[in-house]
Write a protein that holds these residues in place. Structure first.
Motif, PDB file in Angstrom:
ATOM      1  N   GLN A 112       0.846  -1.193   0.000  1.00  0.00           N
ATOM      2  CA  GLN A 112       0.000   0.000   0.000  1.00  0.00           C
ATOM      3  C   GLN A 112       0.880   1.241   0.000  1.00  0.00           C
ATOM      4  OE1 GLN A 112      -3.751   0.302   2.323  1.00  0.00           O
ATOM      5  NE2 GLN A 112      -2.768   1.991   3.407  1.00  0.00           N
ATOM      6  N   ILE A 113       0.618   2.156  -0.932  1.00  0.00           N
ATOM      7  CA  ILE A 113       1.383   3.397  -1.061  1.00  0.00           C
ATOM      8  C   ILE A 113       0.413   4.570  -0.955  1.00  0.00           C
ATOM      9  CG2 ILE A 113       2.900   4.762  -2.554  1.00  0.00           C
ATOM     10  CD1 ILE A 113       3.689   2.117  -3.918  1.00  0.00           C
ATOM     11  N   GLU A 114       0.734   5.510  -0.082  1.00  0.00           N
ATOM     12  CA  GLU A 114      -0.111   6.692   0.099  1.00  0.00           C
ATOM     13  C   GLU A 114       0.677   7.951  -0.268  1.00  0.00           C
ATOM     14  OE1 GLU A 114      -1.477   6.715   4.122  1.00  0.00           O
ATOM     15  OE2 GLU A 114      -3.017   5.204   3.776  1.00  0.00           O
ATOM     16  N   ILE A 115       0.059   8.808  -1.087  1.00  0.00           N
ATOM     17  CA  ILE A 115       0.631  10.118  -1.419  1.00  0.00           C
ATOM     18  C   ILE A 115      -0.360  11.163  -0.920  1.00  0.00           C
ATOM     19  CG2 ILE A 115       1.582  11.611  -3.204  1.00  0.00           C
ATOM     20  CD1 ILE A 115       0.877   8.057  -4.131  1.00  0.00           C
ATOM     21  N   GLU A 116       0.062  11.965   0.041  1.00  0.00           N
ATOM     22  CA  GLU A 116      -0.844  12.932   0.662  1.00  0.00           C
ATOM     23  C   GLU A 116      -0.191  14.309   0.715  1.00  0.00           C
ATOM     24  OE1 GLU A 116      -2.651  13.709   5.131  1.00  0.00           O
ATOM     25  OE2 GLU A 116      -2.577  11.648   4.372  1.00  0.00           O
ATOM     26  N   ASP A 117      -0.985  15.343   0.393  1.00  0.00           N
ATOM     27  CA  ASP A 117      -0.497  16.712   0.545  1.00  0.00           C
ATOM     28  C   ASP A 117      -1.378  17.456   1.544  1.00  0.00           C
ATOM     29  OD1 ASP A 117      -2.622  18.492  -0.840  1.00  0.00           O
ATOM     30  OD2 ASP A 117      -2.219  17.002  -2.393  1.00  0.00           O
ATOM     31  N   ASP A 118      -0.811  18.476   2.177  1.00  0.00           N
ATOM     32  CA  ASP A 118      -1.564  19.248   3.170  1.00  0.00           C
ATOM     33  C   ASP A 118      -2.088  20.543   2.561  1.00  0.00           C
ATOM     34  OD1 ASP A 118       0.772  20.645   2.867  1.00  0.00           O
ATOM     35  OD2 ASP A 118       1.098  20.988   5.016  1.00  0.00           O
ATOM     36  N   GLY A 119      -2.564  20.442   1.316  1.00  0.00           N
ATOM     37  CA  GLY A 119      -3.022  21.621   0.590  1.00  0.00           C
ATOM     38  C   GLY A 119      -4.506  21.887   0.740  1.00  0.00           C
ATOM     39  N   ALA A 120      -5.105  22.401  -0.325  1.00  0.00           N
ATOM     40  CA  ALA A 120      -6.492  22.867  -0.287  1.00  0.00           C
ATOM     41  C   ALA A 120      -7.508  21.747  -0.341  1.00  0.00           C
ATOM     42  CB  ALA A 120      -6.730  23.831  -1.453  1.00  0.00           C
ATOM     43  N   GLY A 121      -7.080  20.526  -0.678  1.00  0.00           N
ATOM     44  CA  GLY A 121      -8.044  19.439  -0.820  1.00  0.00           C
ATOM     45  C   GLY A 121      -8.834  19.584  -2.114  1.00  0.00           C
ATOM     46  N   LEU A 122      -9.790  18.680  -2.343  1.00  0.00           N
ATOM     47  CA  LEU A 122     -10.594  18.704  -3.559  1.00  0.00           C
ATOM     48  C   LEU A 122     -11.849  19.542  -3.349  1.00  0.00           C
ATOM     49  CD1 LEU A 122     -10.348  15.013  -4.784  1.00  0.00           C
ATOM     50  CD2 LEU A 122      -9.047  16.973  -5.551  1.00  0.00           C
ATOM     51  N   ASN A 123     -12.170  20.349  -4.325  1.00  0.00           N
ATOM     52  CA  ASN A 123     -13.367  21.183  -4.299  1.00  0.00           C
ATOM     53  C   ASN A 123     -14.486  20.410  -4.983  1.00  0.00           C
ATOM     54  OD1 ASN A 123     -15.389  23.134  -4.770  1.00  0.00           O
ATOM     55  ND2 ASN A 123     -13.862  24.782  -4.783  1.00  0.00           N
ATOM     56  N   THR A 124     -15.346  19.764  -4.187  1.00  0.00           N
ATOM     57  CA  THR A 124     -16.394  18.903  -4.756  1.00  0.00           C
ATOM     58  C   THR A 124     -17.374  19.694  -5.610  1.00  0.00           C
ATOM     59  OG1 THR A 124     -17.620  19.139  -2.677  1.00  0.00           O
ATOM     60  CG2 THR A 124     -16.245  17.185  -2.921  1.00  0.00           C
ATOM     61  N   ALA A 125     -17.683  20.935  -5.210  1.00  0.00           N
ATOM     62  CA  ALA A 125     -18.627  21.745  -5.980  1.00  0.00           C
ATOM     63  C   ALA A 125     -18.068  22.045  -7.368  1.00  0.00           C
ATOM     64  CB  ALA A 125     -18.924  23.040  -5.231  1.00  0.00           C
ATOM     65  N   LYS A 126     -16.778  22.367  -7.420  1.00  0.00           N
ATOM     66  CA  LYS A 126     -16.149  22.685  -8.702  1.00  0.00           C
ATOM     67  C   LYS A 126     -16.055  21.442  -9.586  1.00  0.00           C
ATOM     68  CE  LYS A 126     -12.209  25.331 -10.467  1.00  0.00           C
ATOM     69  NZ  LYS A 126     -10.966  26.050 -10.107  1.00  0.00           N
ATOM     70  N   ILE A 127     -15.738  20.282  -8.974  1.00  0.00           N
ATOM     71  CA  ILE A 127     -15.657  19.033  -9.730  1.00  0.00           C
ATOM     72  C   ILE A 127     -17.034  18.682 -10.297  1.00  0.00           C
ATOM     73  CG2 ILE A 127     -15.215  16.550  -9.564  1.00  0.00           C
ATOM     74  CD1 ILE A 127     -13.141  17.193  -7.401  1.00  0.00           C
ATOM     75  N   ARG A 128     -18.063  18.823  -9.460  1.00  0.00           N
ATOM     76  CA  ARG A 128     -19.426  18.502  -9.901  1.00  0.00           C
ATOM     77  C   ARG A 128     -19.854  19.422 -11.042  1.00  0.00           C
ATOM     78  NH1 ARG A 128     -24.100  16.099  -7.982  1.00  0.00           N
ATOM     79  NH2 ARG A 128     -26.020  17.148  -8.647  1.00  0.00           N
ATOM     80  N   GLU A 129     -19.573  20.715 -10.911  1.00  0.00           N
ATOM     81  CA  GLU A 129     -19.941  21.687 -11.949  1.00  0.00           C
ATOM     82  C   GLU A 129     -19.266  21.349 -13.278  1.00  0.00           C
ATOM     83  OE1 GLU A 129     -19.187  26.435 -12.831  1.00  0.00           O
ATOM     84  OE2 GLU A 129     -19.188  25.695 -10.759  1.00  0.00           O
ATOM     85  N   LYS A 130     -17.983  20.978 -13.211  1.00  0.00           N
ATOM     86  CA  LYS A 130     -17.248  20.624 -14.428  1.00  0.00           C
ATOM     87  C   LYS A 130     -17.794  19.346 -15.051  1.00  0.00           C
ATOM     88  CE  LYS A 130     -13.664  21.681 -17.070  1.00  0.00           C
ATOM     89  NZ  LYS A 130     -13.464  22.999 -17.687  1.00  0.00           N
TER      90      LYS A 130
END
Length: 687
Positions: A460-478
Motif C-alpha cells: 500500500q502506497i499513500e501520497i498525501e499533501d496538506d493543501g487545499a483538498g478537492l473542491n467537490t462543488a467545482k468538480i461537480r460543476e465541471k
C-alpha cells in the motif's frame, strides 16, 4: 571491453542519482561537509573513470565541477542555492554526455557547462581584503598532530597482474586517494621480471601508503569499488589524528603489522605508541623499506582479514530468467503433488513434501532477489519537487515513511510515471501559494507525504499533501458541463472524487507546463489497473488530499482463490477479495442493473456462469465472492470456490489480444489452464 563500458555507464547513472540526493540534502543543510566531501569524491571518480573509458567530454566537465566543489570542501566558502540549482542542471547535462561518439551538439553542451561552471567558480574566488590578510598570516602544518579532525590510515593496494586488461589504470586510483588527503606513498616493484619477460599488458607494481584525511574509511574503500575483484586491498586505521609526519609512529605501526600484533595508538603520549615489547622503532629512513616488506603473503597469514565482496551486480535479464525458472518449478511441483495424491506411496509422499519445502524456499529467495526498495525512487521525487517548487514559487518538502518497503522491480518501473504525475498534481493543484497558506494560518512550507507498507500479499502506497483538498462543488460543476453527470443526480463525496479519473477531465482553468490539459489521472488509474492494482482518493477541504494505491507484490506470481465456473477454472486475486458467501441459485436474477443484498447492503453482481456462457447443469448453491472496485464493492458469482492457490501467471497468446478481462493464465497440477481474472477490467466493462 564493451561490457566494462556498459558497466561504467550504469555506475555513472548511480553516481548521478547520488549526486542529486547529496545536492538536495545540501539545500537544507549547506554546512554538511560530509555530503560536500562525498559529492567531491564522486565527481573526482567520474573524471578519472570517464577519461579511462574514453568519455572525454564527461571527464572535462566533471573536472571543472570538481574544482568548484573543492572550494566548499576546503571550507573557504559556503554552498548557496544558486550553486545547488546550477549543479543539479549540470548533472542532467552529464547524463547526456554519456555518449561514445559525441556530435557537435554534445560538444556545445560540454562547452556551455564548462563555461557556466567557470562563472560559478569566479563567484567564489574573487579576491577580497579579508582573504588577502589571512594569506599573509597562514602557517603550514608543522608536522605535529594539529589536525585533530583527521584520521591517518594505512593502505595496501596490490593489483592482480591482469588488472590492465579490463581498462583499469591503477594510477587514477592513487591520484584519487591523493585528492582525499595528505599521502605518504611508496611503490613496490619486487615482482617486476627481467626486461625479456615483461608483458606490457600486465601490472607488476604494488602501492603502500599512509593517508591523513577527514574522509571515512568507507569513502576510502569506495575508491577501489571498480577493482574489488581484481586487486587485494587492505585498509587499517593508524591514529585518530594526522600523524603523517610522525615517522616514529608510522614505523611502530609497520613493526606491529609485520609481527602480527594488535595496534593501539596512544594519543596522549605521541612519542610512545602502545605496542608489544617486541616492537622496535625504526629510524626515519627505514620506514620506506618496511612499507615494501608487507607482502600479500603477510596479510594472508596475519590476523587482519582481507577486504571481502558481499554483493555483486546482476543484469536484470538474468533475474527475469531466474524468476521464470522458479515459476516452472512451481508448476512442476504442483504436478508432482497431483501424482503423489493419486498414488499411495509413502516414499513418494516424503520426497514430494521435501520438494515442497525446497520449492517454498526457492520461491522466497527468487522474490527477495527481484524486489527493490521504494527508497530507490525517492531521489527522483525530491528532484521533481525541488524543480517544480522553484518554477511555481512554492516552498514544499517531501516527507517519506516506510521506503524500505520492497516491490517487484517490474512493478517499480511501471509505478514511476503514475507517482510522478500524482506528485505534480499535488504541487500544482493541491499545495497553495505562500500567501494563500498564510491567510489560512498554515505553515508557508507545504508538505507532500509518501508512505508505504506491506499489508498481506500487497503493498500500500499513500501520497498525501496538506493543501487545499478537492473542491467537490467545482468538480461537480465541471462534470455536469462535460455531460458526465446530470444536474439532478445526487452523489456522495467519494463518488464525486472518482470523476477526476474520467478521460479528459480537468478543473484547471489554465493550461501550463505542469498540468491543465485533462490528460493524466485517467492514465494513472489505467496504469495502476494494468498492474492489477487499485487506486482510491480521499480528501478534506483545506486540509488534505490523499491517494491510496494498492499493488500486488509481484506480477509473475500471485496469491488467489481458485474457482470453478462450469467446467473451467478461474483465479481471482486475493488482494481484491473481501468476503465469501454461499447463496441459493434460485435467488439470482439475470436482469439489467441486478443487485444482491449482503450484510444489509445492496451490491451489484455479475454471474460469471452467464458471462462465460457455460452449459450444463446449474448447481443448487453458488458462491458469492465480494471484491473491491475502487472505493466500492462488487460481487462475482461462481459455481465453486476450491481453495487458496498460488498462481504462476503466464501471458496469453495473441489469440486473446482483443480481450482485457484476463491478465494471464496459470497451469494447474493436472495440466489444465486456469485464467486469472482482472476484476477491475471485468467490472468496468459491466458497468
Amino acid at each position: 571491453m564493451n561490457s566494462f563500458v556498459e558497466k561504467f555507464k550504469v555506475e555513472v547513472g548511480e553516481y548521478c542519482e547520488r549526486l542529486e540526493s547529496g545536492l538536495l540534502q545540501l539545500e537544507h543543510n549547506p554546512e554538511n561537509h560530509q555530503v560536500i566531501g562525498d559529492i567531491f569524491r564522486m565527481m573526482h571518480t567520474m573524471k578519472g573513470s570517464g577519461g579511462m573509458f574514453g568519455f572525454d567530454l564527461l571527464s572535462d566537465v566533471t573536472h571543472d565541477l570538481e574544482s568548484l566543489f573543492e572550494i566548499f570542501r576546503a571550507k573557504e566558502k559556503m554552498v548557496d542555492p544558486e550553486v545547488i540549482n546550477f549543479t543539479l542542471m549540470a548533472v542532467d547535462g552529464l547524463k547526456k554526455l554519456m555518449v561514445e561518439n559525441p556530435d557537435d551538439e554534445d560538444r556545445l553542451l560540454a562547452a556551455r557547462l564548462k563555461s557556466e561552471t567557470q562563472q560559478q567558480i569566479a563567484r567564489f574566488t574573487l579576491p577580497d581584503a579579508e582573504s588577502a590578510i589571512a594569506d599573509l598570516f597562514y602557517t603550514p602544518n608543522d608536522g605535529g598532530i594539529s589536525e585533530s579532525n583527521q584520521t591517518t590510515y594505512y593502505i595496501s593496494f596490490q593489483p592482480d597482474e591482469d588488472i590492465l586488461s579490463n581498462g583499469t589504470n591503477p594510477l587514477y586510483l592513487i591520484d584519487e586517494l591523493n585528492a582525499l588527503g595528505e599521502c605518504n606513498i611508496q611503490v613496490s616493484s619486487e615482482t617486476l621480471p627481467s626486461l625479456e619477460e615483461v608483458d606490457p599488458l600486465k601490472c607488476y607494481i604494488s602501492w603502500y601508503l599512509f593517508i591523513a584525511t577527514s574522509e571515512s574509511i568507507d569513502t576510502l574503500h569506495d575508491v577501489f569499488i571498480f577493482v574489488s575483484n581484481s586487486a587485494q586491498v587492505k585498509i587499517d586505521k593508524v591514529a585518530n589524528a594526522n600523524v603523517i609526519h610522525q615517522e616514529t609512529v608510522l614505523a611502530a605501526f609497520l613493526n606491529a603489522q609485520i609481527n602480527g600484533e594488535s595496534w593501539q595508538f596512544d594519543e596522549v603520549n605521541t612519542a610512545m605508541p602502545e605496542t608489544s615489547p617486541k616492537a622496535v622503532l625504526l629510524d626515519e629512513p627505514e620506514v620506506s623499506n618496511v612499507l615494501l616488506k608487507l607482502s600479500p603473503e603477510h596479510y594472508k597469514d596475519s590476523a587482519f582479514d582481507q577486504t571481502t565482496v558481499d554483493s555483486i551486480r546482476v543484469n536484470s535479464v538474468k533475474i527475469d530468467h531466474y524468476m521464470n525458472l522458479v515459476s516452472e518449478f512451481i508448476i512442476a511441483q504442483s504436478r508432482l503433488e497431483q501424482i503423489s495424491s493419486r498414488i499411495a506411496n509413502q516414499e513418494l509422499d516424503q520426497i514430494t513434501e521435501t520438494f515442497g519445502k525446497l520449492n517454498r524456499q526457492l520461491r522466497d529467495n527468487a522474490f527477495d532477489m527481484s524486489m527493490i526498495p521504494l527508497q530507490s525512487l525517492v531521489v527522483r521525487f525530491k528532484r521533481l519537487i525541488h524543480d517544480l517548487s522553484n518554477s511555481l514559487d512554492k516552498d514544499v518538502v517531501l516527507v517519506t515513511e516506510g521506503m524500505e518497503t520492497e516491490l517487484d522491480k517490474n512493478l517499480i518501473e511501471k509505478l514511476i510515471e503514475p507517482l510522478l504525475h500524482i506528485i505534480r498534481n499535488s504541487l500544482d493543484h493541491g499545495i497553495e501559494s505562500k500567501s494563500e497558506r498564510k491567510e489560512k494560518n498554515k505553515n508557508e512550507v507545504g508538505t507532500i507525504s509518501l508512505r508505504a507498507s506491506t499489508i498481506g500479499s500487497y503493498v500500500q502506497i499513500e501520497i498525501e499533501d496538506d493543501g487545499a483538498g478537492l473542491n467537490t462543488a467545482k468538480i461537480r460543476e465541471k462534470a455536469i458541463s462535460k455531460g458526465l453527470i446530470s444536474g439532478e443526480e445526487t452523489m456522495l463525496d467519494r463518488d464525486i472524487y472518482e470523476l477526476i479519473f474520467e478521460p479528459g477531465f480537468s478543473t484547471s482553468e489554465l493550461v501550463t507546463d505542469v498540468s491543465g490539459r485533462g490528460v493524466g489521472m485517467d492514465v494513472v488509474r489505467r496504469s495502476i489497473q494494468n498492474m492489477r492494482g487499485t487506486i482510491e482518493l480521499a480528501s478534506e477541504k483545506d486540509k488534505f488530499a490523499r491517494f491510496t494505491i494498492k499493488l500486488p507484490l509481484s506480477l509473475s506470481i500471485t496469491d488467489g482463490l481458485l474457482t470453478l465456473v462450469g467446467r473451467n477454472y478461474y483465479v481471482i486475486p486475493s488482494a481484491v477479495v473481501q468476503k465469501l458467501h454461499i447463496i441459493a441459485t434460485e435467488g439470482l436474477t439475470n436482469e439489467p442493473g441486478q443487485k444482491l443484498e449482503l450484510d444489509g447492503t445492496l451490491l451489484p453482481y455479475l454471474n460469471l456462469r452467464k458471462e462465460f456462457r457455460c452449459e450444463g447443469t446449474i448447481p443448487r448453491e453458488q458462491y458469492v465472492v465480494v471484491v473491491t472496485y475502487g472505493a466500492s464493492r462488487f460481487a462475482l458469482i461462481v459455481d465453486e470456490v476450491i481453495r487458496e492457490y498460488q498462481a504462476v501467471i503466464k501471458p496469453l497468446s495473441r489469440m486473446f489480444k482483443n480481450q482485457d478481462m484476463f491478465s494471464g493464465a496459470s497451469i494447474l497440477g493436472s495440466g489444465q489452464l486456469a485464467l486469472v481474472i482482472d476484476t477491475n477490467k471485468m467490472i468496468q466493462k459491466y458497468l
